[in-house]
Design an enzyme around this catalytic site. Sequence first.
Site, mmCIF file in Angstrom:
data_model
loop_
_atom_site.group_PDB
_atom_site.id
_atom_site.type_symbol
_atom_site.label_atom_id
_atom_site.label_comp_id
_atom_site.label_asym_id
_atom_site.label_seq_id
_atom_site.Cartn_x
_atom_site.Cartn_y
_atom_site.Cartn_z
ATOM 1 N N ARG A 191 38.979 65.714 -5.002
ATOM 2 C CA ARG A 191 38.154 65.161 -6.089
ATOM 3 C C ARG A 191 38.969 64.195 -6.960
ATOM 4 O O ARG A 191 38.850 64.187 -8.178
ATOM 5 C CB ARG A 191 37.573 66.269 -6.979
ATOM 6 C CG ARG A 191 36.618 67.203 -6.274
ATOM 7 C CD ARG A 191 35.339 66.459 -5.859
ATOM 8 N NE ARG A 191 34.317 67.399 -5.443
ATOM 9 C CZ ARG A 191 34.264 67.990 -4.242
ATOM 10 N NH1 ARG A 191 35.171 67.697 -3.310
ATOM 11 N NH2 ARG A 191 33.301 68.827 -3.956
ATOM 12 N N SER A 223 28.810 70.545 -9.201
ATOM 13 C CA SER A 223 29.954 71.337 -9.682
ATOM 14 C C SER A 223 30.497 70.694 -10.944
ATOM 15 O O SER A 223 30.829 69.506 -10.931
ATOM 16 C CB SER A 223 31.085 71.340 -8.656
ATOM 17 O OG SER A 223 30.672 71.923 -7.461
ATOM 18 N N GLU A 255 35.420 68.451 -13.286
ATOM 19 C CA GLU A 255 35.341 67.460 -12.225
ATOM 20 C C GLU A 255 34.525 66.280 -12.753
ATOM 21 O O GLU A 255 34.706 65.138 -12.349
ATOM 22 C CB GLU A 255 34.646 68.121 -11.031
ATOM 23 C CG GLU A 255 34.405 67.217 -9.880
ATOM 24 C CD GLU A 255 33.366 67.768 -8.917
ATOM 25 O OE1 GLU A 255 32.217 67.291 -8.961
ATOM 26 O OE2 GLU A 255 33.715 68.650 -8.126
HETATM 27 N N1 EPU Z 1 31.593 81.803 -5.840
HETATM 28 C C1 EPU Z 1 31.302 82.893 -6.658
HETATM 29 N N2 EPU Z 1 30.305 82.750 -7.584
HETATM 30 C C2 EPU Z 1 29.578 81.625 -7.714
HETATM 31 C C3 EPU Z 1 29.878 80.517 -6.895
HETATM 32 C C4 EPU Z 1 30.896 80.624 -5.969
HETATM 33 O O1 EPU Z 1 31.920 83.948 -6.563
HETATM 34 O O2 EPU Z 1 28.689 81.592 -8.585
HETATM 35 C C5 EPU Z 1 32.686 81.931 -4.836
HETATM 36 C C6 EPU Z 1 32.311 82.694 -3.579
HETATM 37 O O3 EPU Z 1 33.436 83.437 -3.178
HETATM 38 C C7 EPU Z 1 32.038 81.596 -2.568
HETATM 39 C C8 EPU Z 1 33.073 80.574 -2.990
HETATM 40 O O4 EPU Z 1 33.075 80.644 -4.419
HETATM 41 O O5 EPU Z 1 32.262 82.038 -1.258
HETATM 42 C C9 EPU Z 1 32.763 79.159 -2.553
HETATM 43 O O6 EPU Z 1 31.441 78.800 -2.994
HETATM 44 P P1 EPU Z 1 30.656 77.553 -2.370
HETATM 45 O O7 EPU Z 1 30.769 77.555 -0.901
HETATM 46 O O8 EPU Z 1 29.303 77.506 -2.992
HETATM 47 O O9 EPU Z 1 31.525 76.338 -2.815
HETATM 48 P P2 EPU Z 1 32.200 75.943 -4.209
HETATM 49 O O10 EPU Z 1 33.677 76.129 -4.098
HETATM 50 O O11 EPU Z 1 31.526 76.656 -5.317
HETATM 51 C C10 EPU Z 1 32.580 73.463 -3.411
HETATM 52 C C11 EPU Z 1 32.362 72.102 -3.980
HETATM 53 C C12 EPU Z 1 30.882 71.697 -3.872
HETATM 54 C C13 EPU Z 1 30.509 71.707 -2.408
HETATM 55 C C14 EPU Z 1 30.766 73.105 -1.840
HETATM 56 C C15 EPU Z 1 30.548 73.172 -0.348
HETATM 57 C C16 EPU Z 1 34.059 71.816 -5.704
HETATM 58 C C17 EPU Z 1 34.349 71.750 -7.150
HETATM 59 N N3 EPU Z 1 32.789 72.064 -5.369
HETATM 60 O O12 EPU Z 1 31.858 74.382 -4.253
HETATM 61 O O13 EPU Z 1 30.740 70.372 -4.358
HETATM 62 O O14 EPU Z 1 29.138 71.370 -2.218
HETATM 63 O O15 EPU Z 1 32.158 73.485 -2.060
HETATM 64 O O16 EPU Z 1 31.543 72.421 0.286
HETATM 65 O O17 EPU Z 1 34.963 71.623 -4.885
HETATM 66 C C18 EPU Z 1 30.199 69.023 -6.247
HETATM 67 O O18 EPU Z 1 31.340 68.556 -6.152
HETATM 68 O O19 EPU Z 1 29.386 68.655 -7.144
HETATM 69 C C19 EPU Z 1 29.782 70.070 -5.323
HETATM 70 C C20 EPU Z 1 28.605 70.661 -5.400
#
Ligand code: EPU
Length: 340
Positions: free
Chosen positions: A164, A240, A336
């Site tokens: 990012r 995010s 971000e």
């Molecule tokens: N999790 C929680 N609680 C929550 C959300 C997430 O415990 O409310 C934990 C869980 O362990 C889950 C892990 O976080 O397994 C990962 O969650 P998720 O796959 O939803 O991905 P993320 O890390 O929350 C990132 C990106 C997203 C992108 C997704 C999928 C960042 C900051 N965000 O989210 O990007 O869509 O992975 O690749 O890196 C964006 O940048 O606007 C965005 C949506």
Amino acid sequence: MVDVIIEENKSLVGLQTFGLKAQTKYFGTFDSVQALRSLIEKGISPMMVLGGGSNILFAHHYKGLIMQNLIKGIEVTKHFKQSVHVRTGGGHNWHDFVLWAVQSGYGGVENLSLIPGTVGASPIQNIGAYGVEVKDVFVSCEAINLETGKKRIFRKIDCQFGYRDSIFKREAKGKYVITSVTFTLTKFTHQLKTAYGDVVKQLEAKGAWPKPSIADISEAIQFIRKSKLPDPAQIGNCGSFFKNPEVPEEIYQKIKQRHENAPCYPTTPGMVKVPAGWLIESCGWKGKRVGNTGCYAKQALVIVNYGDAEGAEVLQLVQDIIASVQAEFGIKLEPEVQIV
Ligand code: EPU
């Protein structure tokens, strides 16, 4: 010089996906490099460029000129045996570009389906999702210097891409307008990425596993995103809000002593990424509403506007979340989203 119209005291509510109540003193749009140069020549200061407004929090009214990029268009500029180079206008909607690529049979961006925003904004924060980042398909971009109006080509190596992150968030911040981006996409042999999260499960559910097409992957990812992330047309948000922090493994081990199931993803040796969504949820913020703003119930990384929020109250919530995660885990979350 081409004629450009400058509006005064324009509301920004419909121009950013957060839908926050804010105004700009001056506003103009451009659909060509010539029109952009005419806007720059007005000499209004400060000035900034807005794409789809999907990664910005207006904490205050803007006192200068906001210019909206409306340069559109997609053109295949080079055909190779296995790949094509495609140049796309900086103001083109990102998801429309992804759909065009998938429908044309070109691979590489299908995992980035349904990300809000514009093509010109995509390299700035190196957008990423489901195991793919824009840097994986980026060749170069054309940018106009906001002070001189001169064109500069940034090759991939010049952009210093990170998670990012890019030169456009550091040394080059606020100095350039990205007017077009050239991508490299595969023609026949696609490098499918399905290892992230629930992608395979979703492909199985639609009967497309084990031989999914790029269209299957695009549809599966659109389905997953729609189930987790709020549609900005219904509830204002910027996806995010925070980056997932990368921390030394010792810090994660300390967290694990108290939270046995704490998730993490190894990055470089000795370092791990801890999901910010998990840290925020563990501090009790998930689904919590504070006045007109709150932390989204299905994904704690997303901050939402329930209708009438002003930037200042969203910023207050953001600061409270950062402080509580810092107090509980000793980790400082970084936004971000760009705060103006
Ligand atoms: N999790 C929680 N609680 C929550 C959300 C997430 O415990 O409310 C934990 C869980 O362990 C889950 C892990 O976080 O397994 C990962 O969650 P998720 O796959 O939803 O991905 P993320 O890390 O929350 C990132 C990106 C997203 C992108 C997704 C999928 C960042 C900051 N965000 O989210 O990007 O869509 O992975 O690749 O890196 C964006 O940048 O606007 C965005 C949506």
